[in-house]
Design an enzyme around this catalytic site. Structure first.
Site, mmCIF file in Angstrom:
data_model
loop_
_atom_site.group_PDB
_atom_site.id
_atom_site.type_symbol
_atom_site.label_atom_id
_atom_site.label_comp_id
_atom_site.label_asym_id
_atom_site.label_seq_id
_atom_site.Cartn_x
_atom_site.Cartn_y
_atom_site.Cartn_z
ATOM 1 N N ARG A 1 -17.698 -1.687 -4.607
ATOM 2 C CA ARG A 1 -17.390 -0.381 -5.183
ATOM 3 C C ARG A 1 -17.096 -0.460 -6.673
ATOM 4 O O ARG A 1 -17.471 0.420 -7.431
ATOM 5 C CB ARG A 1 -16.199 0.244 -4.447
ATOM 6 N N ASP B 1 0.791 4.116 -2.738
ATOM 7 C CA ASP B 1 0.524 5.517 -2.411
ATOM 8 C C ASP B 1 1.644 6.415 -2.928
ATOM 9 O O ASP B 1 1.398 7.511 -3.427
ATOM 10 C CB ASP B 1 0.388 5.700 -0.889
ATOM 11 N N CYS C 1 20.354 -31.459 12.351
ATOM 12 C CA CYS C 1 20.049 -30.400 13.304
ATOM 13 C C CYS C 1 21.242 -29.454 13.417
ATOM 14 O O CYS C 1 22.358 -29.898 13.683
ATOM 15 C CB CYS C 1 19.731 -31.014 14.664
ATOM 16 N N LYS D 1 -9.794 3.961 9.873
ATOM 17 C CA LYS D 1 -9.967 3.561 8.477
ATOM 18 C C LYS D 1 -9.810 2.048 8.438
ATOM 19 O O LYS D 1 -8.721 1.523 8.686
ATOM 20 C CB LYS D 1 -8.917 4.242 7.598
ATOM 21 N N GLU E 1 -12.251 8.739 12.855
ATOM 22 C CA GLU E 1 -12.613 7.333 13.053
ATOM 23 C C GLU E 1 -11.593 6.441 12.370
ATOM 24 O O GLU E 1 -10.891 6.886 11.454
ATOM 25 C CB GLU E 1 -14.001 7.072 12.449
ATOM 26 N N CYS F 1 14.475 -32.495 14.706
ATOM 27 C CA CYS F 1 15.747 -33.046 15.168
ATOM 28 C C CYS F 1 15.449 -34.318 15.955
ATOM 29 O O CYS F 1 14.543 -34.350 16.782
ATOM 30 C CB CYS F 1 16.430 -32.010 16.053
ATOM 31 N N LYS G 1 -3.026 8.257 6.949
ATOM 32 C CA LYS G 1 -2.560 6.865 6.914
ATOM 33 C C LYS G 1 -1.518 6.578 8.000
ATOM 34 O O LYS G 1 -0.697 7.438 8.313
ATOM 35 C CB LYS G 1 -1.941 6.535 5.540
ATOM 36 N N SER H 1 -13.393 7.582 -3.354
ATOM 37 C CA SER H 1 -12.181 7.192 -2.654
ATOM 38 C C SER H 1 -11.834 8.330 -1.687
ATOM 39 O O SER H 1 -12.602 9.279 -1.560
ATOM 40 C CB SER H 1 -11.112 7.005 -3.718
ATOM 41 N N CYS I 1 20.231 -32.964 22.399
ATOM 42 C CA CYS I 1 20.222 -31.706 21.638
ATOM 43 C C CYS I 1 20.103 -30.523 22.604
ATOM 44 O O CYS I 1 19.097 -30.370 23.283
ATOM 45 C CB CYS I 1 19.062 -31.696 20.653
ATOM 46 N N TYR J 1 -20.171 3.470 7.796
ATOM 47 C CA TYR J 1 -19.546 4.769 8.062
ATOM 48 C C TYR J 1 -19.978 5.867 7.100
ATOM 49 O O TYR J 1 -19.514 7.000 7.202
ATOM 50 C CB TYR J 1 -18.024 4.660 8.077
ATOM 51 N N ASP K 1 0.840 -1.201 0.000
ATOM 52 C CA ASP K 1 0.000 0.000 0.000
ATOM 53 C C ASP K 1 0.875 1.249 0.000
ATOM 54 O O ASP K 1 0.568 2.239 -0.649
ATOM 55 C CB ASP K 1 -0.903 0.026 1.241
ATOM 56 N N ALA K 2 1.994 1.174 0.741
ATOM 57 C CA ALA K 2 2.866 2.349 0.848
ATOM 58 C C ALA K 2 3.494 2.660 -0.512
ATOM 59 O O ALA K 2 3.546 3.822 -0.932
ATOM 60 C CB ALA K 2 3.946 2.095 1.890
ATOM 61 N N ASP K 3 3.958 1.614 -1.211
ATOM 62 C CA ASP K 3 4.546 1.838 -2.535
ATOM 63 C C ASP K 3 3.488 2.381 -3.494
ATOM 64 O O ASP K 3 3.748 3.263 -4.309
ATOM 65 C CB ASP K 3 5.127 0.529 -3.098
ATOM 66 N N CYS L 1 22.824 -29.827 17.170
ATOM 67 C CA CYS L 1 23.494 -31.009 17.726
ATOM 68 C C CYS L 1 23.976 -31.978 16.652
ATOM 69 O O CYS L 1 24.613 -32.980 16.970
ATOM 70 C CB CYS L 1 22.570 -31.730 18.703
ATOM 71 N N ASP M 1 -9.406 -1.643 7.131
ATOM 72 C CA ASP M 1 -8.744 -2.229 5.973
ATOM 73 C C ASP M 1 -9.525 -3.435 5.489
ATOM 74 O O ASP M 1 -9.225 -4.574 5.818
ATOM 75 C CB ASP M 1 -7.308 -2.613 6.349
ATOM 76 N N GLU N 1 -17.617 -0.837 5.393
ATOM 77 C CA GLU N 1 -16.504 -1.735 5.080
ATOM 78 C C GLU N 1 -16.781 -3.153 5.551
ATOM 79 O O GLU N 1 -17.178 -3.354 6.706
ATOM 80 C CB GLU N 1 -15.244 -1.189 5.780
HETATM 81 S S1 IVH Z 1 -15.399 7.303 3.943
HETATM 82 C C1 IVH Z 1 -16.921 9.740 0.484
HETATM 83 N N1 IVH Z 1 -14.638 6.082 6.124
HETATM 84 O O1 IVH Z 1 -11.216 3.651 2.428
HETATM 85 C C2 IVH Z 1 -16.120 9.070 1.529
HETATM 86 N N2 IVH Z 1 -13.915 5.190 4.053
HETATM 87 O O2 IVH Z 1 -9.321 4.890 0.626
HETATM 88 C C3 IVH Z 1 -16.184 7.621 1.423
HETATM 89 N N3 IVH Z 1 -12.594 3.144 4.260
HETATM 90 O O3 IVH Z 1 -13.293 3.601 -0.389
HETATM 91 C C4 IVH Z 1 -15.271 6.861 2.265
HETATM 92 N N4 IVH Z 1 -12.672 2.994 6.446
HETATM 93 O O4 IVH Z 1 -13.415 1.615 1.284
HETATM 94 C C5 IVH Z 1 -14.577 6.102 4.792
HETATM 95 N N5 IVH Z 1 -14.089 5.040 8.129
HETATM 96 C C6 IVH Z 1 -14.030 5.091 6.812
HETATM 97 C C7 IVH Z 1 -13.348 4.101 6.081
HETATM 98 C C8 IVH Z 1 -13.299 4.203 4.692
HETATM 99 C C9 IVH Z 1 -12.243 2.426 5.342
HETATM 100 C C10 IVH Z 1 -12.223 2.797 2.895
HETATM 101 C C11 IVH Z 1 -13.330 2.884 1.889
HETATM 102 C C12 IVH Z 1 -12.872 3.895 0.896
HETATM 103 C C13 IVH Z 1 -11.395 3.794 1.047
HETATM 104 C C14 IVH Z 1 -10.700 5.035 0.548
#
Ligand code: IVH
Length: 706
Positions: A149, A47, A429, A128, A126, A447, A324, A92, A453, A236, A43-45, A432, A130, A184
């Site tokens: 989605r 992003d 092993c 996020k 709140e 072993c 993040k 997103s 041993c 959410y 995910d980091a790469d 021993c 995964d 989610e």
């Molecule tokens: S709000 C219009 N809240 O993160 C806003 N998204 O990277 C809609 N996600 O597509 C998203 N936890 O699948 C929102 N507490 C949270 C979330 C959350 C996970 C996910 C969601 C979204 C993705 C965006």
């Protein structure tokens, strides 16, 4: 393509070429992640690539491509599911990676709204989650459609699957005529581990992480399979609505909660960025113990009228942002593979890594599980990671979830050094030199050195002094290791002669480095205190393979005294006859554990060591729980689904106090299943086996605690 040139230094031609490359790389990554549920980059790469793409586009707006990754959400839906056009696009979120990004976010909103700097502006914060997002459409309070989605415009129709998820209500009371609830789908860590164990047992595909397991489970063409998967849902957000839910984000979340949705209890209203950042740190600190994966904190402007004024960019709202956490997946180099030898002789490969930060923690070791895992096979011989093996020198992906031991999850073949050779797992092993053999059906090579041993000996001693066994104050793993290395102790019985041998004389404990008069005396006292000990602790402390703490206690209550247990282990060696049958009748004891027990007692050297230990002890008779009048005494009970009146731990403790045995899985030996909402596969199995099933109320009535 190298991305080492600073964006400000790029020529137009370089920028154009890199944008084309980024579009391709990111599209491939999206397809791997969203369509195949098998991410290929961290995910980091991901992003970082997206950020670089955005930065180049910001400098050369005229070069922005028609298929720019900036305008993509997820990936097109896969074949196999009916398509659903979302009435309101599923968005997103933009990302923040630092505190400064968060204050910039607030400042940007203030600018957009022309909101004075010193006027308060509240946000919600709140976790996020995964997992994968899902949109649930209710009409007249009935769930009529559930959709993933997809690319944000069009998703997959997974209604039948969503209906199998316990935390998704199928009917609502008092909801707007049209209501699309968004949230989610995710899988808890313990459920993920159990699912993978089940999958491995049946030779089915195992999942790399809970997110993939959740996605793979929801997107099953056969909803009956989804039903057996332990999925959960947090609400959410929302899409189409026939009337507003509330005036604020927090109000809307509370309304969703009242309607029966699970909302995250860590959702807070924050008055300013300082409070938002404080809540971020609070959530981050709890991350490892939440029991499910989160990858950041989402901030949303609280007032919905202001959200409406701000609106959306092409794929993200202006009024929300995801802050993040540092990545929980990272790539690094595998420098070496070490083999650790455990208490039962198991050879476990450990990856020595170039240190890398994974989820805020520096990781330099990770598990490689076993010989087959390195080869790219699971324990059934099925292909893992598309069959890619792992070699010293490879670039590997490290995965860390919560407080679980990090593991090497994947390998990047494109960066494999030419000279890298397939790893040859040792057949002797390393500690021993004894032969290490792998028995048929066992994933692990062991072993055969037994008592000769040193690694097995040390591990056995560490186990012996561990918390659930002898738990001797002042004698931990470190001290045991030092005493063993210096030849002071070689087996558990030696601990009880330490005072005799090192209490006085020229080589006294109190003269050792790190010890003194007081600490030495304290240790001798603590050891003496432990001579009087419960039978269950002794049986567990022996460290016999397959005999866990719970089984040891069950064996103790079954046999009552050491003498009875000892005699039974001798008599059962024939592996037939009444003593053997009696052993197999103990709850939780199967062929594997019984065989392991009798063979430990059959080995002369081991038996002699046990006898030396027992001679030093005063083993207490195991007390049977007071169960007079208990309707569940001696019964095996399984709790499944969610309980409302008490926690799982509390329910288990109460049942055990009444003489019941609480088991985690339903089998022919189960007498009673207590099923709360979302009971899932265990409830189903109980029905199949015709086992009595009660709900929580029924259970409380039965035990007289209603
Ligand atoms: S709000 C219009 N809240 O993160 C806003 N998204 O990277 C809609 N996600 O597509 C998203 N936890 O699948 C929102 N507490 C949270 C979330 C959350 C996970 C996910 C969601 C979204 C993705 C965006």
């Amino acid at each position: 393509m190298t991305r080492e040139i600073a964006v400000s230094e790029l020529t137009r031609a370089q920028a154009r070429a890199e944008l084309a490359d980024l579009a391709q790389v990111l599209a491939a990554a999206d397809a791997a992640y969203h369509t195949r549920d098998a991410p290929e980059i961290s995910d980091a790469d991901y992003d970082a690539l997206k950020r670089r793409n955005a930065e180049i586009e910001a400098r050369f707006p005229e070069l922005k491509r028609a298929d720019s990754p900036s305008d993509q959400i997820g990936a097109a839906p896969s074949e196999g599911f009916a398509k659903v056009a979302h009435e309101v696009r599923m968005m997103s979120l933009g990302n923040a990676f630092s505190e400064e990004d968060v204050t910039d976010f607030d400042a940007g909103i203030r600018r957009y709204l022309n909101w004075p700097e010193d006027d308060p502006l509240a946000y919600t914060a709140e976790p996020k989650i995964d997992g994968l997002s899902l949109s649930l459409r209710y009409e007249s309070g009935r769930l009529v459609r559930a959709a993933t989605r997809g690319d944000g415009e069009t998703g997959e129709n997974v209604t039948a699957n969503a209906r199998t998820i316990a935390t998704i209500p199928t009917a609502l009371d008092g909801a707007p005529e049209v209501l699309e609830v968004r949230g989610e789908v995710y899988m808890r860590h313990e459920d993920f581990e159990a699912l993978n164990a089940r999958q491995a047992e049946t030779g089915a595909k195992t999942f790399a992480n809970p997110r993939n397991a959740a996605a793979g489970s929801l997107r099953q063409l056969d909803a009956a399979i989804t039903r057996t998967r332990p999925l959960a849902f947090f609400a959410y957000s929302w899409g189409a609505l026939s009337e507003p839910l509330a005036a604020t984000q927090m109000g809307a979340i509370n309304r969703l909660k009242k309607l029966g949705f699970q909302t995250n209890t860590l959702t807070r209203r924050c008055e300013n960025t300082a409070e938002m950042l404080a809540h971020y740190r609070k959530i981050e600190a709890q991350r490892a113990t939440l029991g499910y994966d989160i990858d950041g904190v989402v901030y949303k402007l609280d007032r919905l009228d202001l959200q409406a004024r701000l609106g959306f960019r092409s794929t993200t709202p202006r009024w929300a942002i995801a802050h993040k956490f540092p990545a929980e997946l990272a790539w690094t180099r595998l420098e070496a593979i070490d083999i650790q030898v455990g208490r039962t002789g198991a050879l476990s490969p450990v990856a020595r890594l170039t240190p890398v930060t994974v989820g805020g923690v520096v990781v330099s070791n990770a598990t490689l599980h076993n010989e087959d895992y390195i080869k790219g096979l699971d324990s059934r011989g099925e292909v893992l990671r598309d069959g890619k093996d792992i070699r010293i020198g490879d670039w590997v992906q490290v995965y860390r979830a919560g407080d679980v031991i990090p593991k090497v999850a994947d390998v990047d073949l494109s960066r494999r050094p030419e000279e890298a050779e397939p790893y040859a797992f040792p057949e002797t092993c390393p500690e021993c030199g004894s032969e290490a053999i792998r028995e048929e059906g066992d994933a692990v090579r062991r072993c055969t050195g037994g008592l000769i041993c040193p690694a097995q000996q040390i591990e056995k001693l560490k186990h012996f002094v561990s918390r659930a066994a002898f738990d001797i104050e002042g004698l931990g793993a470190k001290q045991v290791e030092q005493f063993y290395r210096d030849g002071w102790i070689a087996e558990p019985a030696d601990i009880f002669t330490l005072k005799e041998r090192y209490g006085t004389g020229p080589r006294q404990l109190k003269n050792r480095e790190g010890w003194g008069e007081k600490s030495a005396q304290k240790l001798f006292d603590a050891i003496d205190e432990r001579r009087r000990i419960a039978l269950g602790r002794v049986i567990f402390g022996l460290g016999i393979r397959h005999v866990g703490e719970q089984s040891a206690n069950l064996l103790a209550t079954h046999y009552g005294t050491w003498e009875a247990f000892d005699q039974a282990m001798t008599e059962a060696q024939a592996m037939e006859g009444p003593a053997w049958d009696d052993l197999l009748a103990v709850d939780g004891v199967g062929q594997v554990m019984a065989t392991s027990l009798v063979s430990a007692f059959a080995q002369e050297a081991e038996r002699a060591a046990i006898n030396r230990l027992v001679a030093a002890l005063d083993i207490q008779q195991a007390a049977r729980p007071r169960v007079e009048g208990s309707p569940v005494a001696g019964k095996t009970v399984v709790f499944t689904g969610s309980l409302e009146k008490m926690t799982r731990a509390e329910a288990k403790a109460r049942a055990e106090a009444l003489g019941a045995k609480v088991s985690g899985s339903v089998s022919k030996k189960t007498d009673l299943v207590v099923a709360g909402p979302g009971a899932g596969s265990k409830g189903k199995k109980a029905a199949e086996l015709g086992i009595e099933t009660l709900d929580e109320e029924g259970w409380l009535a039965l035990i007289g605690q209603a």
